[in-house]
Design a protein around this motif. Structure first.
Motif, PDB file in Angstrom:
ATOM      1  N   CYS A   1       1.074  -1.510  -0.377  1.00 19.89           N
ATOM      2  CA  CYS A   1       0.076   0.298   0.162  1.00 19.89           C
ATOM      3  C   CYS A   1       0.961   1.059   0.093  1.00 19.89           C
ATOM      4  O   CYS A   1       1.658   1.241   1.256  1.00 19.89           O
TER       5      CYS A   1
ATOM      6  N   ASP B   1       0.440   3.847   1.227  1.00 19.10           N
ATOM      7  CA  ASP B   1      -0.082   4.670   2.894  1.00 19.10           C
ATOM      8  C   ASP B   1       0.596   3.662   3.649  1.00 19.10           C
ATOM      9  O   ASP B   1       1.398   4.498   4.986  1.00 19.10           O
ATOM     10  N   CYS B   2       0.361   2.868   3.546  1.00 23.50           N
ATOM     11  CA  CYS B   2       0.478   1.128   4.670  1.00 23.50           C
ATOM     12  C   CYS B   2       1.935   1.025   4.708  1.00 23.50           C
ATOM     13  O   CYS B   2       1.906   0.055   5.828  1.00 23.50           O
TER      14      CYS B   2
ATOM     15  N   CYS C   1      -6.059  -2.202   0.159  1.00 28.29           N
ATOM     16  CA  CYS C   1      -5.481  -2.442   1.111  1.00 28.29           C
ATOM     17  C   CYS C   1      -6.602  -2.305   2.132  1.00 28.29           C
ATOM     18  O   CYS C   1      -7.502  -1.732   2.449  1.00 28.29           O
TER      19      CYS C   1
ATOM     20  N   CYS D   1      -6.955   0.806   4.842  1.00 28.33           N
ATOM     21  CA  CYS D   1      -7.632   1.943   4.377  1.00 28.33           C
ATOM     22  C   CYS D   1      -7.997   1.835   2.985  1.00 28.33           C
ATOM     23  O   CYS D   1      -9.367   2.524   1.955  1.00 28.33           O
TER      24      CYS D   1
HETATM   25 ZN    ZN Z   1      -3.041   1.370   3.242  1.00 28.22          ZN
END
Ligand code: ZN
Length: 78
Positions: free
Chosen positions: A8, A10-11, A29, A32
């Motif tokens: 991901c 972001d993660c 994900c 999120c």
């Molecule tokens: Zn994520």
């Protein structure tokens, strides 16, 4: 079943378990729901040799946090 790695934006990295040959290019994900691309090209099988599994984990970690190489192998820098 095989474990596939995704990343991901972001993660970070996460794994998803899917039938062999049915891993899409992107999955949501789990945290999120952002579309996340495949992180590896080869599937990791559930029954993989533990030594090989740890070697692959080290290889993955070395992308972001490479261990210090004290001596280059093969090539000589002059
Ligand atoms: Zn994520």
């Amino acid at each position: 079943m095989a474990t596939y790695a995704y990343r991901c934006p972001d993660c970070g990295a996460f794994d998803t378990i899917r039938p062999m040959g049915e891993a899409p290019e992107r999955v949501e994900c789990p945290r999120c729901a952002a579309p996340s691309p495949r992180a590896w090209t080869a599937p990791r099988l559930a029954g993989m040799n533990p030594a090989l599994r740890s070697a692959l984990a080290r290889e993955e970690a070395s992308r972001d946090a490479p261990e210090v190489v004290t001596r280059a192998s093969g090539t000589t820098r002059r």
